[in-house]
Motif scaffolding. Structure first.
Motif, mmCIF file in Angstrom:
data_model
loop_
_atom_site.group_PDB
_atom_site.id
_atom_site.type_symbol
_atom_site.label_atom_id
_atom_site.label_comp_id
_atom_site.label_asym_id
_atom_site.label_seq_id
_atom_site.Cartn_x
_atom_site.Cartn_y
_atom_site.Cartn_z
ATOM 1 N N TRP A 21 31.567 44.081 -1.986
ATOM 2 C CA TRP A 21 32.722 44.144 -2.002
ATOM 3 C C TRP A 21 33.754 45.606 -0.894
ATOM 4 N N SER A 24 31.600 44.613 2.400
ATOM 5 C CA SER A 24 32.583 43.526 3.137
ATOM 6 C C SER A 24 33.460 43.604 3.381
ATOM 7 N N SER A 87 36.491 36.985 1.620
ATOM 8 C CA SER A 87 35.659 37.341 0.526
ATOM 9 C C SER A 87 36.356 38.672 -0.002
ATOM 10 N N ASN A 88 37.155 39.556 0.610
ATOM 11 C CA ASN A 88 37.626 40.732 0.015
ATOM 12 C C ASN A 88 38.650 40.505 -1.104
ATOM 13 N N GLY A 91 36.392 39.280 -4.327
ATOM 14 C CA GLY A 91 35.467 40.107 -4.602
ATOM 15 C C GLY A 91 37.014 41.230 -5.665
ATOM 16 N N SER A 126 33.252 36.993 -7.852
ATOM 17 C CA SER A 126 31.591 38.522 -7.302
ATOM 18 C C SER A 126 30.559 37.678 -5.859
ATOM 19 N N SER A 129 32.557 35.479 -3.679
ATOM 20 C CA SER A 129 32.996 36.391 -2.101
ATOM 21 C C SER A 129 31.118 37.137 -1.429
ATOM 22 N N GLY A 130 30.015 36.712 -2.203
ATOM 23 C CA GLY A 130 28.984 36.715 -1.494
ATOM 24 C C GLY A 130 28.635 35.502 -0.043
ATOM 25 N N ALA A 132 31.143 33.773 1.085
ATOM 26 C CA ALA A 132 32.173 33.815 1.805
ATOM 27 C C ALA A 132 32.073 34.950 2.637
ATOM 28 N N ALA A 133 30.704 35.981 2.234
ATOM 29 C CA ALA A 133 30.339 36.982 3.222
ATOM 30 C C ALA A 133 29.296 37.176 4.174
ATOM 31 N N GLY A 173 27.241 40.375 1.076
ATOM 32 C CA GLY A 173 27.498 39.462 0.566
ATOM 33 C C GLY A 173 25.587 39.601 -0.346
#
Length: 220
Positions: A21, A24, A87-88, A91, A126, A129-130, A132-133, A173
């Motif tokens: 996070w 990111s 992503s942020n 996360g 999480s 989020s990975g 999305a990154a 990510g």
């Protein structure tokens, strides 16, 4: 042993998610998504990010200029902004929910099913989020490769290359993905049995009704 292994897995998963996070967020605001070195002037380097373009000169230093319009940006940069913000946010929510689902946290200790659901949901967030990154940094890298090897562009025209932020985004990510997977795996482990102290208290509580009635304890 299973309790120790599950606790360690939860701690490592949360640590990796937190690291991913932070990386990111750093990747989102770093201007080093693309690098451009001029052959005619080696003392001048250009870098491009999601928010601005900067030029570094030996005599002047670094000067940056923000992009004037969001709609005027290339499609990969517009989508990258949205996905990195997503992503942020995911996360942060994943870390928050996973923290409340940890076994070492005393809050909600008696609601094991709820803590397990929070841990699973935090791991899924999480993991999302990975993803999305990874999508924006991979897309920008793909477009950079296409433009670099474009045969329609003359050889004397400078080409953009990978910046440090892309590698940082890939690492972010992967850390979020691995952290989310560890949190979900830790939630799948069965809970350890009650400790001896808790078992003794529970046994006394079950014997109290029989002692108060004067009847014999059926376990004797």
């Amino acid at each position: 042993m299973a309790l120790i292994f599950r606790t360690v897995m939860q701690s490592v998963g949360l640590l990796l998610s937190f690291l991913g996070w932070i990386l990111s967020i750093t990747t989102t605001y770093l201007p080093h998504w693309k690098n451009l070195n001029l052959d005619l002037n080696e003392m001048e380097n250009w870098i491009m990010g999601l928010w601005q373009t900067c030029v570094t000169q030996e005599e002047v230093g670094m000067q940056c200029k923000d992009f004037d319009s969001f709609l005027a940006l290339p499609a990969e940069l517009r989508v990258s902004r949205i996905l990195m913000f997503l992503s942020n946010g995911l996360g942060f929510l994943g870390l928050l929910l996973s923290g409340f689902g940890l076994d070492c946290l005393r809050i909600g200790e008696g609601q094991r099913d709820l803590k397990r659901r929070l841990l699973i949901l935090g791991g899924v967030l999480s993991w999302a989020s990975g993803i999305a990154a990874l999508v924006p940094v991979s897309w920008v890298a793909h477009k950079t490769i296409q433009e670099f090897w474009d045969e329609n562009v003359p050889d004397f025209v400078p080409r953009w290359e990978f910046g440090e932020a892309l590698f940082l985004g890939w690492f972010a990510g992967l850390s979020l993905l691995l952290g989310g997977c560890l949190l979900n795996c830790a939630a799948c482990f069965s809970h350890a049995p009650l400790a001896s102290g808790h078992y003794a208290v529970a046994q006394i509580q079950t014997q109290c009704p029989y002692l108060e009635d004067g009847t014999a304890d059926p376990q004797v």
